[in-house]
Each structure stands twice: as C-alpha cells, then as structure tokens.
Design a protein around this motif. Sequence first.
Motif, PDB file in Angstrom:
ATOM      1  N   LEU A  24     -26.519 -15.265  53.560  1.00  0.00           N
ATOM      2  CA  LEU A  24     -26.694 -14.157  52.631  1.00  0.00           C
ATOM      3  C   LEU A  24     -28.019 -13.440  52.848  1.00  0.00           C
ATOM      4  CD1 LEU A  24     -25.604 -12.560  50.227  1.00  0.00           C
ATOM      5  CD2 LEU A  24     -26.622 -14.282  48.708  1.00  0.00           C
ATOM      6  N   ALA A  25     -29.060 -14.206  53.156  1.00  0.00           N
ATOM      7  CA  ALA A  25     -30.389 -13.612  53.356  1.00  0.00           C
ATOM      8  C   ALA A  25     -30.563 -13.051  54.757  1.00  0.00           C
ATOM      9  CB  ALA A  25     -31.477 -14.657  53.069  1.00  0.00           C
ATOM     10  N   GLY A  26     -29.665 -13.412  55.677  1.00  0.00           N
ATOM     11  CA  GLY A  26     -29.781 -12.938  57.042  1.00  0.00           C
ATOM     12  C   GLY A  26     -30.904 -13.594  57.809  1.00  0.00           C
ATOM     13  N   VAL A  27     -31.132 -14.876  57.522  1.00  0.00           N
ATOM     14  CA  VAL A  27     -32.195 -15.622  58.211  1.00  0.00           C
ATOM     15  C   VAL A  27     -31.624 -16.947  58.690  1.00  0.00           C
ATOM     16  CG1 VAL A  27     -34.018 -14.575  56.790  1.00  0.00           C
ATOM     17  CG2 VAL A  27     -32.979 -16.746  56.070  1.00  0.00           C
ATOM     18  N   SER A  28     -32.443 -17.719  59.365  1.00  0.00           N
ATOM     19  CA  SER A  28     -32.002 -19.025  59.838  1.00  0.00           C
ATOM     20  C   SER A  28     -32.115 -20.074  58.733  1.00  0.00           C
ATOM     21  CB  SER A  28     -32.852 -19.465  61.034  1.00  0.00           C
ATOM     22  OG  SER A  28     -34.175 -19.742  60.619  1.00  0.00           O
ATOM     23  N   LYS A  29     -31.414 -21.162  58.920  1.00  0.00           N
ATOM     24  CA  LYS A  29     -31.490 -22.297  57.996  1.00  0.00           C
ATOM     25  C   LYS A  29     -32.922 -22.822  57.920  1.00  0.00           C
ATOM     26  CE  LYS A  29     -29.671 -27.032  57.583  1.00  0.00           C
ATOM     27  NZ  LYS A  29     -28.718 -28.010  58.176  1.00  0.00           N
ATOM     28  N   LYS A  30     -33.608 -22.829  59.064  1.00  0.00           N
ATOM     29  CA  LYS A  30     -34.988 -23.318  59.105  1.00  0.00           C
ATOM     30  C   LYS A  30     -35.901 -22.440  58.257  1.00  0.00           C
ATOM     31  CE  LYS A  30     -38.461 -24.953  62.389  1.00  0.00           C
ATOM     32  NZ  LYS A  30     -38.786 -25.126  63.835  1.00  0.00           N
ATOM     33  N   THR A  31     -35.647 -21.137  58.253  1.00  0.00           N
ATOM     34  CA  THR A  31     -36.459 -20.224  57.442  1.00  0.00           C
ATOM     35  C   THR A  31     -36.242 -20.492  55.961  1.00  0.00           C
ATOM     36  OG1 THR A  31     -36.466 -18.513  59.139  1.00  0.00           O
ATOM     37  CG2 THR A  31     -36.893 -17.801  56.888  1.00  0.00           C
ATOM     38  N   VAL A  32     -34.983 -20.736  55.574  1.00  0.00           N
ATOM     39  CA  VAL A  32     -34.702 -21.076  54.173  1.00  0.00           C
ATOM     40  C   VAL A  32     -35.467 -22.331  53.778  1.00  0.00           C
ATOM     41  CG1 VAL A  32     -32.928 -21.743  52.514  1.00  0.00           C
ATOM     42  CG2 VAL A  32     -32.439 -19.992  54.231  1.00  0.00           C
ATOM     43  N   SER A  33     -35.457 -23.330  54.668  1.00  0.00           N
ATOM     44  CA  SER A  33     -36.163 -24.572  54.400  1.00  0.00           C
ATOM     45  C   SER A  33     -37.646 -24.321  54.209  1.00  0.00           C
ATOM     46  CB  SER A  33     -35.931 -25.555  55.560  1.00  0.00           C
ATOM     47  OG  SER A  33     -36.624 -26.762  55.330  1.00  0.00           O
ATOM     48  N   ARG A  34     -38.195 -23.422  55.006  1.00  0.00           N
ATOM     49  CA  ARG A  34     -39.620 -23.116  54.875  1.00  0.00           C
ATOM     50  C   ARG A  34     -39.938 -22.462  53.543  1.00  0.00           C
ATOM     51  NH1 ARG A  34     -40.643 -20.694  60.992  1.00  0.00           N
ATOM     52  NH2 ARG A  34     -41.081 -22.710  62.003  1.00  0.00           N
TER      53      ARG A  34
END
Length: 352
Positions: A21-31
């Motif tokens: 939904l945010a258009g980012v990677s899973k790693k970015t969400v984790s950060r």
Amino acid sequence: MAAQGKGPGGKQPTINDVAALAGVSKKTVSRVINRSEFLTEKTRRAVEQAIEQLGFVPNPQARALAFRRNFLIALLHDNPNAQTVLNFQQGVLDAIKDSDLALLVRPVDRGSDKMLDDVRVFLEKQRPIGAMLLPPISENDDLAALCESLGVRYVRVGSALLDDARHCVSSNDREVVAEAVRGLIARGHRRIGFVRGPAGFRSAAEREKGFMEALAEAGLELPDAYHARGNYRYASGIEAGEALLALASPPTAIFCSNDEMAAGVMGIAHGKGIAVPGQLSIIGFDDSPTATHIWPALTTVRWPIREMGSRAARTLVPDFLGSGAKVASDESPVLPSILVERQSVAAAPADA
C-alpha cells in the motif's frame, strides 16, 4: 484498496500489505516500525498512513525474533531504599511511555557469591535489549563487563561518574553536600554531627567527602563522637539520633545522608524535647515524600533520581524512543542535585 483493519481477502493485514500500500519494501516498513532515523520524512509518513489505514498491528514476537531480543529493558538493583527504586522506575516509564518497550525489574543480592551467575542466567533467559544498574551494584565493574560480554547494552547509575558517557548517568553528591554544610557553618554552627550511609555505597562515600571538605575549609574537625553509621533506613536514624543527642555537648546541627535517617533523628529530638530548628538544625538528602510529611518540613538535597531514570533510558535505547529522545552529544551525564531549604534549619543557638 484494502478496507481498514483488513488485508486482501478480509484477512488481518500483514507487513507485506503495508509495504504494498505504501509502495515501499518490507524492510522499509520494518525500519519505520522500529523508529530508524535513516528514512526520509516522506517515506515515514507514507508507511505510517498505510499502517493506520490498514489497522496493522506489529507482531511483538516476530519483532523479538528479528532483533534476537525481547522488547524489554531491565532494571537491576540491590537498594535498601524502596522510594529510590520507585522514583527511578517512574523516570524510566516517563521515557518509554510512547514506545513498544516494557520495563522489567530484578532485585539482586550483591552480597551473594552467585550474584554474577544469577544475573547471567536472568539476562540470557529474558534477553532484554539493555540493563540499567542502580547503585551500589552499578559500581561493580564485573557486572558491567558481564553485560558487555552478553551483548546487552548497559547504563550505570551513581553518585559519581562510573564509566564513559555512553554507559553512565550520575549526580553531583559531593559538591551539593559541601554546599549544604557550608550553609550550616555560615549560620554559626560549629558542632555539626554526621549520619553516614551504609558501607560499600559510593553515594555514602561521596556525601561523606562533601561533608568533610566543607568542615576542612572552615578549619573544623569531626570528633569521633559526632558521627554515626546508618543504613539509609529510618531505624538507623533513630539509633544515630539516640547516640548523638545523648552527648554532653550534642551537635547543634546534624547532616544525614538521606531523608529516612533524618526523620529518625528528628523523632528522637522531639522525644527529648529538643526544638527543631531552635536548638537543633537537621538536613537530609533525597527530597523524598518523607521530607514534607514530617514537622518541621525538612531542609534536604533534591536528588534528581526520577530525571536520572529518564536519562538512563534515553541513553540506553534512544533508537527505540524516536529521534526526540536522543541524548545530545553535549549533554553532560551528570544531573545536578540542588539544596531545598525548608523549616528544619536555623542559626546556631546563641549559647552554643
């Protein structure tokens, strides 16, 4: 677009849904979830909006596995003053209230030969991110080395600098006690008694050094009969008061190394019909609730123990508290104590 609180197919949203939904990677969400500073504000905002829209709740167990640590910080102590521990805890909770962290409190026995082994088992089992060490165990270099060897962050709390700024929060006990005693001397007191803290406590030693420095500056000495050993508990203040106020020429002022002991001395003075502060001035240390619950209200040193708790947490886990919690490089690890003047101190009696 997924409905709020649901991922694709009506299931509970996952970190993958947030990333999509945010258009980012899973790693970015984790950060973002873990409050990493290495993100643009635009990216952070997009992820936070996706989390809110989906109603995503991070899985604490999964996060713990990823970090190989639980989201806990530990407080280790062996302190006879329950109020000190409570106030420190409150400061820690002030700092972590908006985070995912929880506080774990563990009393230990500093007199046990197995203390280090017990702490090792505790840290290995609970896997906290870090540990805060209260005095007197904070003065144990082997305990700090144990935390280091286990990869557990640590902060040592004390009445003097015990480590470098990354691992230490302290107060200025020696200087402020000297200031308090200079005030007694300026009011004409020459027979000044002293109630020590317990042996083996750096706080007790630092407060005694400040007391002795002020006397030496004024050319005064501390006769053997004018000092008594206490243990930071009220009962030891009773014993000290009995001894000091039974002297043929008792002190006209007594400095006590904490408020509990000062309250004990004051109780003995009242029982003997000695007017406080008319005939006897008393000063304590801590500025605990006891200081204002007795009569007359106690002049004392305000030890910034709650602020020290907050600073210890900010020093220990700034990356889990957000950018606003980071301790600035120019912030001193020493938090100053201050003298709080109330009604238990007056000029020395004219006939002293």
